[in-house]
Each structure stands twice: as structure tokens, then as C-alpha cells.
Design an enzyme around this catalytic site. Structure first.
Site, PDB file in Angstrom:
ATOM      1  N   ASP A 184      22.799 -39.885  26.470  1.00 20.08           N
ATOM      2  CA  ASP A 184      22.454 -40.641  27.915  1.00 20.08           C
ATOM      3  C   ASP A 184      23.762 -41.006  28.717  1.00 20.08           C
ATOM      4  O   ASP A 184      24.677 -41.404  28.023  1.00 20.08           O
ATOM      5  CB  ASP A 184      21.781 -42.051  27.771  1.00 20.08           C
ATOM      6  CG  ASP A 184      21.108 -42.309  29.092  1.00 20.08           C
ATOM      7  OD1 ASP A 184      19.712 -42.418  29.041  1.00 20.08           O
ATOM      8  OD2 ASP A 184      21.835 -42.907  30.059  1.00 20.08           O
TER       9      ASP A 184
ATOM     10  N   GLY B  52      10.197 -48.360  35.339  1.00 22.36           N
ATOM     11  CA  GLY B  52      11.486 -48.019  35.653  1.00 22.36           C
ATOM     12  C   GLY B  52      11.764 -46.583  35.608  1.00 22.36           C
ATOM     13  O   GLY B  52      13.235 -46.319  35.216  1.00 22.36           O
ATOM     14  N   GLN B  53      11.053 -45.794  35.325  1.00 23.82           N
ATOM     15  CA  GLN B  53      11.202 -44.380  35.038  1.00 23.82           C
ATOM     16  C   GLN B  53      12.061 -43.683  36.203  1.00 23.82           C
ATOM     17  O   GLN B  53      11.517 -43.997  37.320  1.00 23.82           O
ATOM     18  CB  GLN B  53       9.809 -43.666  34.828  1.00 23.82           C
ATOM     19  CG  GLN B  53      10.406 -42.009  34.482  1.00 23.82           C
ATOM     20  CD  GLN B  53       8.880 -41.374  34.209  1.00 23.82           C
ATOM     21  OE1 GLN B  53       7.978 -41.780  34.085  1.00 23.82           O
ATOM     22  NE2 GLN B  53       9.223 -39.921  33.912  1.00 23.82           N
TER      23      GLN B  53
ATOM     24  N   HIS C 215      10.820 -37.612  28.571  1.00 26.48           N
ATOM     25  CA  HIS C 215      11.932 -37.787  27.762  1.00 26.48           C
ATOM     26  C   HIS C 215      11.833 -38.879  26.701  1.00 26.48           C
ATOM     27  O   HIS C 215      10.959 -39.901  27.234  1.00 26.48           O
ATOM     28  CB  HIS C 215      13.198 -37.865  28.281  1.00 26.48           C
ATOM     29  CG  HIS C 215      13.333 -38.954  29.599  1.00 26.48           C
ATOM     30  ND1 HIS C 215      12.804 -38.662  30.723  1.00 26.48           N
ATOM     31  CD2 HIS C 215      13.957 -40.240  29.519  1.00 26.48           C
ATOM     32  CE1 HIS C 215      13.059 -39.698  31.510  1.00 26.48           C
ATOM     33  NE2 HIS C 215      13.516 -40.677  30.786  1.00 26.48           N
TER      34      HIS C 215
HETATM   35  P1  5GP Z   1      14.289 -43.155  32.712  1.00 26.10           P
HETATM   36  O1  5GP Z   1      14.646 -44.318  33.002  1.00 26.10           O
HETATM   37  O2  5GP Z   1      13.562 -42.016  33.639  1.00 26.10           O
HETATM   38  O3  5GP Z   1      13.229 -43.441  31.276  1.00 26.10           O
HETATM   39  O4  5GP Z   1      15.431 -42.623  31.904  1.00 26.10           O
HETATM   40  C1  5GP Z   1      16.366 -41.585  32.594  1.00 26.10           C
HETATM   41  C2  5GP Z   1      17.748 -41.754  31.742  1.00 26.10           C
HETATM   42  O5  5GP Z   1      18.489 -40.532  32.132  1.00 26.10           O
HETATM   43  C3  5GP Z   1      18.498 -42.885  32.077  1.00 26.10           C
HETATM   44  O6  5GP Z   1      18.726 -43.528  30.875  1.00 26.10           O
HETATM   45  C4  5GP Z   1      19.707 -42.442  32.703  1.00 26.10           C
HETATM   46  O7  5GP Z   1      21.073 -42.910  32.304  1.00 26.10           O
HETATM   47  C5  5GP Z   1      19.724 -40.986  32.317  1.00 26.10           C
HETATM   48  N1  5GP Z   1      20.261 -39.939  33.021  1.00 26.10           N
HETATM   49  C6  5GP Z   1      20.040 -39.679  34.410  1.00 26.10           C
HETATM   50  N2  5GP Z   1      20.804 -38.924  34.588  1.00 26.10           N
HETATM   51  C7  5GP Z   1      21.555 -38.072  33.770  1.00 26.10           C
HETATM   52  C8  5GP Z   1      22.500 -37.057  33.632  1.00 26.10           C
HETATM   53  O8  5GP Z   1      22.799 -36.426  34.637  1.00 26.10           O
HETATM   54  N3  5GP Z   1      22.866 -37.044  32.401  1.00 26.10           N
HETATM   55  C9  5GP Z   1      22.688 -37.638  31.524  1.00 26.10           C
HETATM   56  N4  5GP Z   1      23.270 -37.441  30.288  1.00 26.10           N
HETATM   57  N5  5GP Z   1      21.768 -38.694  31.485  1.00 26.10           N
HETATM   58  C10 5GP Z   1      21.306 -39.074  32.808  1.00 26.10           C
END
Ligand code: 5GP
Ligand code: ZN
Length: 112
Positions: A32, A94-95, A101
Site C-alpha cells: 500500500d 471509507g472505500q 481488494h
Molecule cells: P480502500 O480505502 O479503498 O479500502 O483502500 C484503498 C487503498 O489503496 C488505500 O489504503 C490507499 O493507500 C491505496 N492506494 C491508493 N492508490 C494507490 C496506488 O496508486 N498505489 C498503491 N500501492 N496503493 C494505493
């Protein structure tokens, strides 16, 4: 099927760089970019769908594959002492990235 507008699909295609820790023909695990724990990995399938609520029998195969792979990948990344798996579903969770994922969090005693 991948989606041209999705950042995780772009990571799969190599159009956006990432720190990959595991990859095969069905899934990818990478670090991440904004880690919320000492070790914070994201496991994704190489098929674009947005939400766990969109999972169906056809997608269950891929979800099962990912979930069964995670323990070995976690151990190989220093998480033998434990880890937490999180799937955020929608706005209240907060997605922010709408490509399903699994967060893999650990490397320390988690605070919650
Ligand atoms: P969500 O909040 O949707 O469950 O998690 C999305 C995650 O993706 C977040 O923890 C964020 O830091 C990570 N993330 C978003 N954009 C990128 C990216 O371009 N590269 C990487 N490695 N992680 C990302
Ligand atoms: Zn995608």
C-alpha cells in the site's frame, strides 16, 4: 476483464508502478502506498469488480483463490506473528478504490 479507468487495473497492467510482493496469473499483491501498519499489503484479483457485494458464484472462485493464497504470502512478508484482513465495502467503510481488494495489515501489535 480489466477496466481502463481503474488505478488497480493500471497497476496490474504495469501502467502505474507498484512494489509487488507476489504475482501469478490470477492475482497480485503489492505494498500500500500509504501504509496504515508497519506492513500493509493489498491483494487484488486480475478481474475488475468493485465491491464484495458484487461477488457471485462466478467470482467466488477468484475470491477463494485469493483467500487461500494470503497466509503463505503473509508469512513470506514477515507476518508469521499474525495479521488482519480487511475488505472495505462502500462509502461508510471509507472505500476509495473501487476494485475489490483485501488489505493485509500487520508487522506490529495492531492498535484496534
Ligand atoms: P480502500 O480505502 O479503498 O479500502 O483502500 C484503498 C487503498 O489503496 C488505500 O489504503 C490507499 O493507500 C491505496 N492506494 C491508493 N492508490 C494507490 C496506488 O496508486 N498505489 C498503491 N500501492 N496503493 C494505493
Ligand atoms: Zn480494476
Amino acid at each position: 476483464m480489466l477496466n481502463n479507468d481503474c488505478i488497480f487495473c493500471k497497476i496490474i497492467k504495469g501502467e502505474i508502478p507498484s512494489s509487488k510482493v507476489y504475482e501469478d496469473d490470477k492475482m497480485l499483491v503489492f505494498k500500500d502506498i500509504e501504509p496504515k501498519a508497519k506492513v500493509h499489503l493489498l491483494a487484488i484479483g486480475k478481474d475488475h469488480f468493485k465491491l464484495i457485494s458484487e461477488a457471485d458464484e462466478g467470482r467466488a472462485e477468484l475470491l477463494k483463490y485469493i483467500l487461500l493464497k494470503i497466509p503463505k504470502i503473509a508469512e513470506a512478508n514477515g507476518l508469521a506473528n499474525g495479521y488482519r484482513l480487511v475488505i472495505n465495502q462502500g462509502e461508510d467503510a471509507g472505500q476509495t478504490v473501487f476494485h475489490l481488494h483485501v488489505h493485509i495489515l500487520g508487522g506490529e501489535k495492531l492498535p484496534w
